[in-house]
Design a protein around this motif. Structure first.
Motif, PDB file in Angstrom:
ATOM      1  N   ASN A 213       0.845  -1.189   0.000  1.00  0.00           N
ATOM      2  CA  ASN A 213       0.000   0.000   0.000  1.00  0.00           C
ATOM      3  C   ASN A 213       0.881   1.240   0.000  1.00  0.00           C
ATOM      4  N   LEU A 214       0.461   2.257  -0.720  1.00  0.00           N
ATOM      5  CA  LEU A 214       1.202   3.518  -0.778  1.00  0.00           C
ATOM      6  C   LEU A 214       0.294   4.654  -0.341  1.00  0.00           C
ATOM      7  N   LEU A 215       0.786   5.503   0.565  1.00  0.00           N
ATOM      8  CA  LEU A 215       0.040   6.680   0.996  1.00  0.00           C
ATOM      9  C   LEU A 215       0.432   7.853   0.105  1.00  0.00           C
ATOM     10  N   SER A 216      -0.479   8.267  -0.755  1.00  0.00           N
ATOM     11  CA  SER A 216      -0.221   9.380  -1.667  1.00  0.00           C
ATOM     12  C   SER A 216      -0.354  10.705  -0.931  1.00  0.00           C
ATOM     13  N   LYS A 217       0.539  11.637  -1.249  1.00  0.00           N
ATOM     14  CA  LYS A 217       0.542  12.929  -0.559  1.00  0.00           C
ATOM     15  C   LYS A 217      -0.310  13.983  -1.260  1.00  0.00           C
ATOM     16  N   ALA A 218      -0.494  13.858  -2.566  1.00  0.00           N
ATOM     17  CA  ALA A 218      -1.250  14.881  -3.303  1.00  0.00           C
ATOM     18  C   ALA A 218      -1.713  14.319  -4.635  1.00  0.00           C
ATOM     19  N   THR A 219      -2.896  14.764  -5.063  1.00  0.00           N
ATOM     20  CA  THR A 219      -3.409  14.456  -6.398  1.00  0.00           C
ATOM     21  C   THR A 219      -3.822  15.772  -7.038  1.00  0.00           C
ATOM     22  N   LEU A 220      -3.047  16.224  -8.007  1.00  0.00           N
ATOM     23  CA  LEU A 220      -3.314  17.494  -8.684  1.00  0.00           C
ATOM     24  C   LEU A 220      -3.727  17.210 -10.120  1.00  0.00           C
ATOM     25  N   LEU A 221      -4.934  17.636 -10.475  1.00  0.00           N
ATOM     26  CA  LEU A 221      -5.414  17.437 -11.839  1.00  0.00           C
ATOM     27  C   LEU A 221      -5.068  18.654 -12.678  1.00  0.00           C
ATOM     28  N   THR A 222      -4.326  18.422 -13.753  1.00  0.00           N
ATOM     29  CA  THR A 222      -3.869  19.507 -14.614  1.00  0.00           C
ATOM     30  C   THR A 222      -3.482  18.949 -15.974  1.00  0.00           C
ATOM     31  N   THR A 223      -3.579  19.780 -16.993  1.00  0.00           N
ATOM     32  CA  THR A 223      -3.095  19.384 -18.320  1.00  0.00           C
ATOM     33  C   THR A 223      -1.642  19.807 -18.523  1.00  0.00           C
ATOM     34  N   ASP A 224      -1.081  20.509 -17.545  1.00  0.00           N
ATOM     35  CA  ASP A 224       0.306  20.973 -17.608  1.00  0.00           C
ATOM     36  C   ASP A 224       1.021  20.534 -16.332  1.00  0.00           C
ATOM     37  N   TYR A 269       6.928  -1.600  -8.812  1.00  0.00           N
ATOM     38  CA  TYR A 269       7.091  -1.909  -7.396  1.00  0.00           C
ATOM     39  C   TYR A 269       6.189  -3.039  -6.906  1.00  0.00           C
ATOM     40  N   GLY A 270       5.160  -3.346  -7.644  1.00  0.00           N
ATOM     41  CA  GLY A 270       4.157  -4.280  -7.143  1.00  0.00           C
ATOM     42  C   GLY A 270       3.157  -3.627  -6.209  1.00  0.00           C
ATOM     43  N   ILE A 271       3.129  -2.295  -6.184  1.00  0.00           N
ATOM     44  CA  ILE A 271       2.189  -1.568  -5.321  1.00  0.00           C
ATOM     45  C   ILE A 271       0.855  -1.439  -6.055  1.00  0.00           C
ATOM     46  N   SER A 272      -0.167  -2.064  -5.493  1.00  0.00           N
ATOM     47  CA  SER A 272      -1.474  -2.077  -6.146  1.00  0.00           C
ATOM     48  C   SER A 272      -2.544  -1.336  -5.350  1.00  0.00           C
ATOM     49  N   HIS A 273      -2.207  -0.948  -4.133  1.00  0.00           N
ATOM     50  CA  HIS A 273      -3.184  -0.357  -3.214  1.00  0.00           C
ATOM     51  C   HIS A 273      -2.726   1.068  -2.884  1.00  0.00           C
ATOM     52  N   THR A 274      -3.499   2.055  -3.289  1.00  0.00           N
ATOM     53  CA  THR A 274      -3.163   3.458  -3.043  1.00  0.00           C
ATOM     54  C   THR A 274      -4.197   4.076  -2.117  1.00  0.00           C
ATOM     55  N   THR A 275      -3.711   4.801  -1.118  1.00  0.00           N
ATOM     56  CA  THR A 275      -4.581   5.513  -0.188  1.00  0.00           C
ATOM     57  C   THR A 275      -4.338   7.009  -0.319  1.00  0.00           C
ATOM     58  N   VAL A 276      -5.416   7.784  -0.336  1.00  0.00           N
ATOM     59  CA  VAL A 276      -5.311   9.242  -0.387  1.00  0.00           C
ATOM     60  C   VAL A 276      -6.014   9.833   0.819  1.00  0.00           C
ATOM     61  N   MET A 277      -5.650  11.062   1.145  1.00  0.00           N
ATOM     62  CA  MET A 277      -6.338  11.791   2.202  1.00  0.00           C
ATOM     63  C   MET A 277      -7.596  12.434   1.632  1.00  0.00           C
ATOM     64  N   GLU A 278      -8.491  12.823   2.533  1.00  0.00           N
ATOM     65  CA  GLU A 278      -9.785  13.344   2.102  1.00  0.00           C
ATOM     66  C   GLU A 278      -9.663  14.551   1.164  1.00  0.00           C
TER      67      GLU A 278
END
Length: 292
Positions: A213-224, A269-278
């Protein structure tokens, strides 16, 4: 064998009413999250009733903690509470445990913060007692047998070694405290290679059974993607731009771009499980749609 993707979200309850928590839980289910979790911090509501409330108002996702602070709980009583949670959530519970890292919270509850090694020892004690209690015929029984899945999360050798040997899910936080900047900074892609290799070596014969499992720090949606650099810079103040954007724990681009990166992360990496914050729940929900 390639594992199927799983996606989790950690909901934050600060200043949150019952109705708001229920609405957030239902929204997470609608967005396609597989696991909805509650954290364990003093400024938030208790994780145990929060998990039950989520379970009562959703049907498909699993529910859990991400993660309980092992130092905050009597470990025998914690095992009882977790067994009860599994019963009252109809066997949907996933148990996340960690060492804790916020010093003022330890002070507030009268527990010595101690050195990192001391905090790891408390985590070892918690895992040992939970396993012992779940095996005790006189203790409350879990719905899931032999126990609900256990996630142990960290970045350092001792926690990851413990996780590799005892947990069903190894949580890779992908960050460590950087004294030069006074905060957590993220691991590069190459550093994550080393951490995953370490986990697999420690797991030995279990390596193929353990979910990463990987704890993601940020998800930013952008075309750039280049425009995201400044917003991501705080996670890696000294990293070159290509290494910052390439770090597994930060996600920037269109939903399709990020979906492709998740496939690359799983392949590498074999990482298949991603967790994000609210705060990334809505953005990452678009990524889930792109992946599936």
């Amino acid at each position: 064998m390639t594992r199927s993707f799983r996606f989790g979200v950690v909901l934050i309850s600060e200043g949150c009413s019952r109705a708001e928590w229920v609405a957030k839980s239902r929204r997470a289910e609608d967005l396609g999250y597989d696991v909805i979790a509650a954290p364990d911090h003093l400024n938030l509501t208790s994780p145990f009733p929060s998990v039950v409330l989520t379970a009562e108002n959703t049907t498909r996702p699993r529910v859990g903690t991400y993660v309980l602070n092992a130092a905050f709980h009597n470990h025998t009583l914690l095992a009882r509470d977790l067994a009860t949670l599994d019963q009252f959530t109809d066997g949907r519970l996933e148990i996340g445990l960690g060492t804790g890292y916020v010093e003022w919270e330890f002070t507030a509850v009268g527990v010595p913060f101690g050195a990192p090694g001391t905090r790891v020892e408390r985590l070892v004690s918690a895992v040992t007692e939970i396993e012992r209690t779940f095996d005790d015929p006189a203790s409350p029984k879990t719905v899931q047998r032999p126990r609900p899945p256990l996630l142990l999360a960290g970045h350092g050798d001792r926690v990851l070694r413990l996780a590799a040997r005892h947990a069903e899910v190894v949580g890779l936080t992908g960050a460590k405290f950087d004294p030069a900047h006074g905060r957590m900074t993220i691991a590069t892609a190459a550093q994550m290679d080393e951490r995953v290799a370490y986990v697999r070596a420690c797991a030995g014969d279990r390596a193929g059974e353990v979910e990463l499992n990987l704890l993601s720090k940020a998800t930013l949606l952008t075309t750039d993607r280049g425009s995201a650099i400044e917003r991501l810079r705080r996670f890696g103040p000294d990293l070159p731009e290509d290494e910052l954007l390439g770090a597994p724990t930060v996600l920037a681009g269109t939903p399709a771009d990020i979906a492709a990166k998740l496939h690359e992360i799983r392949d590498r990496y074999g990482i298949s499980h991603t967790t994000v914050m609210e705060n990334s729940m809505e953005n990452f929900g678009k990524v889930i749609e792109a992946v599936r």
